[in-house]
Structure formats: structure tokens, C-alpha cells
Write an enzyme that holds these catalytic residues in place. Structure first.
Site, short mmCIF file in Angstrom:
data_model
loop_
_atom_site.label_atom_id
_atom_site.label_comp_id
_atom_site.label_asym_id
_atom_site.label_seq_id
_atom_site.Cartn_x
_atom_site.Cartn_y
_atom_site.Cartn_z
CB SER A 123 4.77 20.71 47.79
OG SER A 123 4.62 20.59 46.39
CD GLU A 125 3.49 17.85 42.28
OE1 GLU A 125 2.73 16.86 42.30
OE2 GLU A 125 3.94 18.34 41.23
CE1 TYR A 147 8.24 16.38 47.35
CE2 TYR A 147 6.32 17.24 46.17
CZ TYR A 147 7.48 17.46 46.90
OH TYR A 147 7.87 18.75 47.20
P1 NAP Z 1 16.21 19.90 46.48
O1 NAP Z 1 17.09 20.85 45.71
O2 NAP Z 1 15.86 18.60 45.85
O3 NAP Z 1 16.93 19.63 47.88
C1 NAP Z 1 16.54 18.58 48.70
C2 NAP Z 1 17.48 18.55 49.89
O4 NAP Z 1 17.05 17.53 50.77
C3 NAP Z 1 18.94 18.25 49.54
O5 NAP Z 1 19.78 19.11 50.28
C4 NAP Z 1 19.12 16.83 50.03
O6 NAP Z 1 20.45 16.55 50.44
C5 NAP Z 1 18.20 16.83 51.23
N1 NAP Z 1 17.83 15.49 51.68
C6 NAP Z 1 17.24 14.51 50.97
N2 NAP Z 1 17.05 13.43 51.75
C7 NAP Z 1 17.51 13.74 52.98
C8 NAP Z 1 17.59 13.04 54.22
N3 NAP Z 1 17.17 11.76 54.35
N4 NAP Z 1 18.12 13.67 55.29
C9 NAP Z 1 18.60 14.94 55.19
N5 NAP Z 1 18.58 15.63 54.04
C10 NAP Z 1 18.03 15.05 52.95
O7 NAP Z 1 14.86 20.64 46.89
P2 NAP Z 1 14.47 22.19 46.81
O8 NAP Z 1 14.02 22.50 45.44
O9 NAP Z 1 15.55 22.98 47.42
O10 NAP Z 1 13.18 22.23 47.72
C11 NAP Z 1 13.26 22.46 49.12
C12 NAP Z 1 12.04 21.87 49.80
O11 NAP Z 1 10.86 22.51 49.29
C13 NAP Z 1 11.83 20.39 49.58
O12 NAP Z 1 11.26 19.85 50.73
C14 NAP Z 1 10.83 20.33 48.44
O13 NAP Z 1 10.10 19.12 48.46
C15 NAP Z 1 9.98 21.52 48.76
N6 NAP Z 1 9.31 22.17 47.63
C16 NAP Z 1 10.04 22.53 46.55
C17 NAP Z 1 9.41 23.17 45.50
C18 NAP Z 1 10.19 23.61 44.28
O14 NAP Z 1 9.56 23.95 43.27
N7 NAP Z 1 11.52 23.66 44.34
C19 NAP Z 1 8.04 23.46 45.57
C20 NAP Z 1 7.34 23.11 46.73
C21 NAP Z 1 7.99 22.47 47.76
P3 NAP Z 1 21.51 15.68 49.60
O15 NAP Z 1 22.47 16.68 48.99
O16 NAP Z 1 22.14 14.84 50.65
O17 NAP Z 1 20.77 14.88 48.58
#
Ligand code: NAP
Length: 336
Positions: A123, A125, A147
């Protein structure tokens, strides 16, 4: 038929990546928690091309089981406690899931299918209070919240496993990306939801914010620091970059972003002007949402991704904000 295992399939990126991989002819295995929201409707159109398996990044055994059973060619580790702003309150949980969880997955892959290709969701971040602007793959990390520190840990481990065990693990250092599938507590959803409510005259919303209050209260949304700058892109464009990274000859890390930064004020202006309103009338600053230490300005220099992956964003900022506001308008109208 290639098989891809996606952790975090119920999240925003999981949705777009699944769609992309199935269009490309993959069989997708979605790792989900027992408590994950039921997304059966969203994924039902993919029929037999998608399968789910219970698992948790907190539980190495469940990860090993998933890899052993499905022998994936590619693993996309999207699961995390992904709210930077919430990561002070959930500091240990964030470290356990976002940092150690990724490490558990690398270790499970190393023991069971060391030749599979792994994507790690790093990320922007991690740049925190950035040492240089814009940021590229050589910019030093300077995380400003639990985070980001957890993501740096996972990123470092990915590089260590790549070098020590010759594993194919690529990290995408993705800048903020948004869509109608973004979690509702993220800023862009608050603002676009607030704009839709304002347009429809909704003064108190049923949707709650992260402190359990109506997201729209007395006609206003509450935000933190409005001068924070972010580089915002559209999620579907960014999941394409994840796939591209795993199709290269060698594993590498790539910065993915638009190269254009805007303040939160500018995001508000775009969303509210989309519905013909002035954001100043509907947005208030609430100190509870101001981060103890700020990240930014984070602005991507994605020239390596452009040159090596042939990747570029296709959706403009204005289009992305419009899609998000329209999504809320359409949903809210069915509830009136
Ligand atoms: P998101 O919508 O918040 O999805 C997070 C996912 O992680 C959900 O499916 C959640 O499942 C799952 N999860 C959480 N804790 C878990 C655990 N203990 N075991 C298994 N699954 C778990 O995130 P996103 O926006 O799709 O982002 C995808 C990834 O990219 C993340 O790692 C995020 O940190 C990273 N990222 C995102 C951005 C952005 O702008 N979106 C930018 C940089 C990096 P539940 O349904 O069970 O909660």
C-alpha cells in the site's frame, strides 16, 4: 485451466479481480471467513468457475489446507484489516491479520506449493510521511500508522521469501482506489453517500459510520482533515495491474497510481457538484476522525508499471466519483 486462490474475495478488490480472472478463463477459489458477508448473489453468475473455501489469515492451518486442496497456480493475497484510520484502535488485530497474516500465507505456500505465483497487496500508506514526492519503488518507507507498519512488515517478508527461497512473490504498492464496492467507512464512500443523501433530502441516514452514528446526521457528514492529499484511482483498473504483475518473467514490485493528487476538499467538491450542490453546506470536520499522525502527500510515480507492465489507468477521477454517487442515488431511491 489455471487456478487462482484469492484471499479477501469478499472485499472491493476481490470483486473486481474475480471478474477479471474468470473472464480470462481462470478457476477462482475464494478464501472467506465464516463471518464474511454472504456474497452468494454477487458471484452466482460465475457458476462452477468459482468455489469458496473457509479460511482465515489468523489460522495457518486453514491457509495450508486451501493451498493443498486446490494447488493454485496463482495466489492473490488481498485480505487484510484494511482501514488505516481504524488501525490505532485495532492495532494488534491489524498486525496479526495484515502483517503476520501475509507471513502465514507465504509460509504455507513455501511448504505446500513453492512454485505458485503470489501477489501481495502492499500500500501507498507505507510511504507515510513521504521522503520524496512523487513516490516510486525506490522511495523509502516511513509508515505513520499501525496499518502501514503491518504492510511494511508483509512487504519486507515478501521480498525476503523471494530472495531466500526463490519464490515468485510480487508486491503491488497500490495507491488509493475506489468504486461502489469500497467499504462504507472509507472516506470516498462517506462523501459520495453524503452527496446522494443531500440530493434526495435525506437528513439522517440509516447507514452508520465507524463510531456508530448516522453517517449523515442533521444533513451533514463528519470527516477528518480536509487538506489531506491522496492519489485516487478506480479499483477495476488496479486489479488489472495485479494480474499483469503475476504474468511477468520475474517477480518484482510495482507502484500503481494515477500520478494526480487531490485534497479531500477537492473530492467533496467533485461529489457534491455532481448533484448540483455546494459541499460546504453538507460537510463538517469532526476531530474524532482526524488521524493522530497524517499520511501524505502520497502521489504515485507509476512509470515502471507503465513501461514494464504496459499498465495505465483508464477511468478518470470525474468518472469514478460519478459512478460512486450514482450507485448510492440508485440504491437510496429504491428505499424511499
Ligand atoms: P477490503 O474491501 O477492506 O477487503 C478486505 C478483505 O479482507 C475482506 O474480504 C475481508 O473479509 C478480508 N479479511 C479481513 N480479515 C481477514 C482474515 N483474518 N482472514 C481472511 N480474510 C480477511 O479491501 P480492498 O479495498 O479490497 O483492498 C484489498 C487489499 O489491498 C487489502 O489488503 C488492502 O489493505 C490493500 N490496499 C487497498 C487499497 C485501496 O485503496 N483499496 C490501497 C492499497 C492497498 P470479510 O468479508 O470476512 O471481512
Amino acid at each position: 485451466m489455471a487456478t487462482a486462490l484469492i484471499t479477501g474475495i469478499t472485499g472491493q478488490d476481490g470483486f473486481y479481480l474475480t471478474d477479471l480472472l474468470i473472464r480470462k478463463g481462470y478457476k477462482v477459489i475464494g478464501l472467506r471467513r465464516k463471518t464474511s458477508s454472504d456474497q452468494a448473489n454477487i458471484f452466482s453468475k460465475y457458476g462452477k468457475n468459482i468455489e469458496f473455501i473457509y479460511g482465515d489469515l489468523l489460522d495457518t492451518f486453514s491457509l495450508a489446507e486451501a493451498i493443498k486442496k486446490h494447488q493454485p497456480d496463482e495466489i492473490y493475497n488481498l485480505a487484510s484489516q484494511s482501514y488505516p484510520g481504524e488501525s490505532w484502535r485495532l492495532a494488534i488485530e491489524t498486525g496479526e491479520i495484515t502483517g503476520l497474516g501475509a507471513h502465514r500465507l507465504f509460509e504455507a505456500a513455501r511448504h505446500i506449493k513453492p512454485d505458485c505465483r503470489v501477489y501481495q497487496a502492499s500500500s501507498s500508506e507505507m510511504f507515510g510521511d513521504p521522503k520524496q514526492v512523487p513516490q516510486n519503488e525506490s522511495t523509502p518507507f516511513n509508515p505513520m500508522n499501525p496499518y502501514a507498519a503491518s504492510k511494511v512488515y508483509a512487504h519486507n517478508l515478501a521480498q525476503i521469501y523471494r530472495k531466500s527461497y526463490n519464490m515468485f512473490i510480487s508486491c503491488g504498492i497500490l495507491f488509493n482506489h475506489e468504486s461502489p464496492h469500497r467499504g462504507m467507512h472509507f472516506l470516498t464512500q462517506k462523501v459520495t453517500y453524503g452527496a446522494a443523501c443531500a440530493k434526495l433530502g435525506i437528513k439522517n441516514s440509516t447507514v452508520l459510520n465507524e463510531v456508530g452514528e448516522p453517517m449523515v446526521k442533521d444533513g451533514k457528514i463528519a470527516l477528518g482533515n480536509l487538506d489531506s492529499k491522496r492519489d485516487w484511482g478506480y479499483a477495476a483498473d488496479y486489479t488489472e495491474a495485479m494480474w499483469l504483475m503475476l504474468q511477468q518473467k520475474q517477480a518484482e514490485d510495482f507502484v500503481i497510481g494515477t500520478g494526480q493528487a487531490r485534497t479531500i476538499k477537492q473530492f467533496c467538491e467533485e461529489a457534491f457538484s455532481f448533484v448540483g450542490l455546494k459541499w460546504e453546506d453538507y460537510v463538517m470536520v469532526d476531530q474524532r476522525f482526524v488521524r493522530p499522525t497524517e499520511t501524505g502527500p502520497t502521489i504515485a510515480d507509476a512509470s515502471r508499471a507503465r513501461n514494464i507492465l504496459g499498465w495505465k489507468p483508464n477511468t478518470s477521477f470525474t468518472e469514478m466519483v460519478g459512478v460512486m454517487v450514482n450507485n448510492h442515488l440508485n440504491k437510496l431511491k429504491t428505499q424511499l
